[in-house]
Write an enzyme that holds these catalytic residues in place. Structure first.
Site, PDB file in Angstrom:
ATOM      1  N   THR A  83      29.876  38.823  37.867  1.00  0.00           N
ATOM      2  CA  THR A  83      30.043  37.389  37.780  1.00  0.00           C
ATOM      3  C   THR A  83      29.685  36.767  39.121  1.00  0.00           C
ATOM      4  OG1 THR A  83      31.903  37.779  36.286  1.00  0.00           O
ATOM      5  CG2 THR A  83      31.773  35.596  37.233  1.00  0.00           C
ATOM      6  N   GLY A 137      34.321  39.795  39.667  1.00  0.00           N
ATOM      7  CA  GLY A 137      35.003  41.069  39.693  1.00  0.00           C
ATOM      8  C   GLY A 137      35.772  41.469  38.463  1.00  0.00           C
ATOM      9  N   GLY A 138      35.520  40.838  37.305  1.00  0.00           N
ATOM     10  CA  GLY A 138      36.142  41.303  36.074  1.00  0.00           C
ATOM     11  C   GLY A 138      37.656  41.357  36.188  1.00  0.00           C
TER      12      GLY A 138
END
Length: 529
Positions: free
Chosen positions: A342, A424-425
């Site tokens: 992202t 970073g999920g």
């Protein structure tokens, strides 16, 4: 790490080209929203492994002195994307690469369109062609391949090189490009240039839509022209909660913004006095566990939710839950993490308008599928769906997938406005909490707060443990204290790890002065208008 200051406006981004593109729009008289559209377009060109116009986006836009608007720009599953169809294609799970992974409508350009309308309302709304000009030029003339793009292309080459259109755009002589190589994206440049003159709606209801739909059909994606035609980004109320310092805002389901707010709401109630202490790091980790359990139990497309997420942000609920946190011992943690790549970007203008924005294609390079005639790289966000009908997020036509994306914004009682976020999920809520607690709750310098060592709780893809990962700059005494408390600790062989996300923050003082910073773990920084 140096904190940048300004009074004329500022943009922070994980790639300096995007920050500068936004700053140039501010200098030309655009609002923070105009600047963010320009930065979003440029970052989609120069950081293609992390985001693309074939992905989704989420916005928090706060006019000076007012609560933020929330723009939800995530697309639903295609009408032909059903559990039955994927079972018939002999899929046990939704594929993570390839045309069947490209099963949701790209929403981010619709978000740009909605944001452009808001910019006009705020006195901006510069011509679309002007906002996209930097991205058009860079895609045509060629980008300089970044360290992370080179590394991730090489790492994922086996699963990406055979995907439709990927090698023609993102490989050089069928090999992963080296850091510093020049990479042109001529078809993407043509598409962005066309949108600049025809308008953003053309992506869904014009020539770009027709060409993209035909290419997707040829490669075997279920997304059709009718799916594109039906899509519009939505303006919705954000989630909010109160802590002692002020009001926090974040994105609503289907994102994990709820988890980010719960973590800070719980941590605030622990009343930790000393930053970088065991109480600080342990408290945030334990708050994270409780927030993720709620997230995984209830967060899905809001059209299918029967619980109001605001219940978990109420003072009574947060008080009770904080009281259950053991201040000295780690709770068990058998949790499977959410993945994702992202970009987060922030902007503020001299008038005090603030934007927190996030844009993504889910995994590195998304589905790996590139429309040959438009140059659009398609996301694989639909891989977060389950093919089990009773799951929290089952695949259904028209259903929005779960998103790790969540932009954050705060209005503090002392008059400051803060935009912050990270990629970073699974790490996004954790890194948000680390940076916000350090800079805002504990008063650290912004640069020091973003630079400081970070952690990631939970299993990442391909790992066998649910360890707590730490960058190797933590005090060894703190590491030992965490281990004694029952945390399963793994110290990474890295001082600054991409695993910990690429964070950024801008703070506006009541005087109008701006302070901003972006992560040394990325390739970006802050640029002033």
């Amino acid at each position: 790490m140096e904190t940048i200051t300004s009074t004329a406006g500022m943009v922070v981004a994980p790639h300096m080209a995007a920050a500068k593109a936004g700053a140039e729009v501010l200098a030309a008289g655009g609002t923070a929203v105009d600047a963010m559209i320009a930065a979003a377009a440029t970052i989609a060109v120069v950081y293609p492994h992390m985001n693309a116009i074939g992905g989704d986006g989420f916005w928090l836009i706060a006019p000076q002195g007012r609560d933020p608007w929330y723009v939800e720009a995530c697309g639903p599953a295609a009408r032909k994307a059903s559990i039955e169809a994927y079972r018939k294609a002999e899929c046990d799970i939704v594929p993570t690469r390839g045309p069947l992974a490209a099963l949701t409508v790209p929403g981010t350009v619709g978000g740009w369109a909605r944001a452009h309308e808001i910019a006009a309302h705020l006195g901006g709304g510069l011509p679309v062609a002007e906002l996209l000009s930097d991205a058009v030029r860079r895609a045509r003339e060629g980008i300089v391949v970044s360290r992370s793009q080179a590394a991730l292309t090489a790492e994922k080459l086996a699963e990406l090189s055979g995907q439709s259109g990927f090698a023609d755009v993102y490989l050089l002589n069928k090999k992963a490009p080296a850091e510093g190589a020049s990479l042109c994206q001529e078809r993407l440049s043509d598409t962005l240039d066309h949108l600049g003159h025809a308008g953003f709606a053309d992506f869904y209801r014009g020539d770009v839509a027709a060409t993209l739909a035909a290419d997707l059909d040829a490669m075997g994606s279920p997304v059709t022209r009718d799916d594109l035609r039906a899509y519009e980004a939505r303006l919705r109320p954000p989630l909010r909660t109160r802590i002692k310092a002020g009001h926090l805002f974040n994105s609503a389901p289907p994102t994990q913004g709820l988890a980010s707010l719960i973590i800070l709401g719980l941590y605030d109630r622990l009343e930790v006095a000393r930053p970088e202490s065991f109480e600080h790091i342990h408290g945030l980790i334990e708050a994270t566990k409780r927030a993720f359990l709620v997230r995984d139990r209830i967060v899905t497309d809001p059209a299918y939710m029967d619980i109001d997420p605001a219940e978990f942000l109420s003072p009574d609920w947060l008080d009770r839950e904080a009281g259950e946190i053991d201040r000295r011992r780690a709770a068990p943690w058998p949790h499977v993490a959410k993945d994702g790549d992202t970009v987060w970007l922030g902007a503020m203008d001299a008038a005090g308008n603030a934007v927190s924005f996030i844009q993504s294609i889910y995994w590195e390079f998304g589905s790996g599928c590139v429309s040959p005639r438009t140059g659009i790289l398609m996301q694989n966000r639909g891989a977060s769906f389950s093919l089990e009908p009773d799951a929290v997020n089952p695949l259904q036509p028209g259903r929005r997938p779960f998103h790790t994306l969540n932009p954050a914004l705060a209005r503090l009682d002392d008059g400051r406005t803060v935009v912050y976020g990270t990629m970073g999920g699974e790490g996004q809520p954790q890194t948000q909490a680390a940076v916000f607690s350090r800079a805002i709750l504990h008063g650290q310098d912004l640069g020091a707060a973003v630079d400081a060592p970070r952690w990631l709780l939970g299993r990442t893809w391909g790992d066998e443990t649910t360890a707590l990962r730490l960058e190797n700059r933590f005090d060894p005494d703190l590491v030992r204290a965490l281990e004694r408390a029952g945390h399963q600790v793994v110290v990474l062989d890295a001082a600054y790890s991409d695993t910990m996300g690429h964070a950024g923050m801008i703070v506006r003082e009541p005087s109008g002065a701006l302070m901003g910073v972006h992560d040394p773990r990325a390739d970006g920084g802050a640029a002033c208008g």
